[in-house]
Design a protein around this motif. Structure first.
Motif, short mmCIF file in Angstrom:
data_model
loop_
_atom_site.label_atom_id
_atom_site.label_comp_id
_atom_site.label_asym_id
_atom_site.label_seq_id
_atom_site.Cartn_x
_atom_site.Cartn_y
_atom_site.Cartn_z
N ASP A 152 7.56 1.07 -6.79
CA ASP A 152 7.44 -0.05 -5.85
C ASP A 152 7.44 0.41 -4.40
N THR A 153 7.66 1.70 -4.19
CA THR A 153 7.66 2.25 -2.83
C THR A 153 6.29 2.08 -2.19
N ALA A 154 6.28 1.46 -1.03
CA ALA A 154 5.01 1.17 -0.33
C ALA A 154 5.32 0.50 1.00
N GLN A 204 0.84 -1.19 0.00
CA GLN A 204 0.00 0.00 0.00
C GLN A 204 0.87 1.23 0.00
N ALA A 205 0.74 2.02 -1.05
CA ALA A 205 1.45 3.29 -1.16
C ALA A 205 0.55 4.40 -0.61
N PRO A 206 1.13 5.52 -0.19
CA PRO A 206 0.33 6.62 0.35
C PRO A 206 -0.75 7.06 -0.64
N GLY A 249 3.37 -4.86 8.64
CA GLY A 249 3.92 -4.18 7.48
C GLY A 249 5.37 -3.78 7.64
N THR A 250 6.06 -3.66 6.51
CA THR A 250 7.44 -3.19 6.49
C THR A 250 7.58 -2.20 5.34
N GLN A 251 8.24 -1.08 5.60
CA GLN A 251 8.35 -0.01 4.61
C GLN A 251 9.45 -0.32 3.60
N GLU A 292 -2.89 -3.29 -2.60
CA GLU A 292 -2.94 -4.13 -3.80
C GLU A 292 -2.14 -5.40 -3.62
N GLY A 293 -2.60 -6.46 -4.28
CA GLY A 293 -1.91 -7.72 -4.22
C GLY A 293 -0.62 -7.70 -5.02
#
Length: 129
Positions: A92-94, A39-41, A122-124, A46-47
């Motif tokens: 791909d940042t999310a 999940q991006a800001p 989650g992991t950034q 999304e899968g």
């Protein structure tokens, strides 16, 4: 109870690689499929990829095919699923999440968020020069 703990995120330059880990506990790995979402800001979750823990079938979003690889590791008491990410791009940042709780025979619907019962924290992942 079921627990999922992600690790391995960080800052990487475009074109670089990262390997995310999802360590599971509280259940037998083969009971459920496992997936990675992101999940991006400002965007919906999304899968990214999923794996059937019964027969090893893997699934990928079109945006990551050929760049990401999902795999599992089940040596004795350590039940971990990995997401190897290569050729990373800024898009791909999310925050990347692992999820479980979907039966393996329902995995065709792997990219539907609401079908997954358990989630990690989650992991950034940040891709930037």
């Amino acid at each position: 109870q079921v627990q999922l703990v992600e690790s391995g995120g960080g800052l990487v330059q475009p074109g670089g690689s990262l390997r995310l880990s999802c360590e599971t506990s509280g259940y037998t790995l083969e009971y459920y499929a496992i997936a990675w979402f992101r999940q991006a800001p400002g965007r919906e979750r999304e899968g990214v990829s999923a794996i059937s823990t019964s027969d090893g079938r893997t699934y990928y979003a079109d945006s990551v095919k050929g760049r990401f690889t999902i795999s599992r590791d089940n040596p004795r008491a350590r039940n971990t699923v990995y997401l190897q990410m290569s050729s990373l791009q800024p898009e791909d940042t999310a925050v990347y999440y692992c999820a479980t709780g979907m039966r393996n025979d329902l995995i065709q619907a792997w990219d539907t968020v609401r079908r997954w019962r358990y989630w990690g924290q989650g992991t950034q992942v940040t891709v930037s020069s």
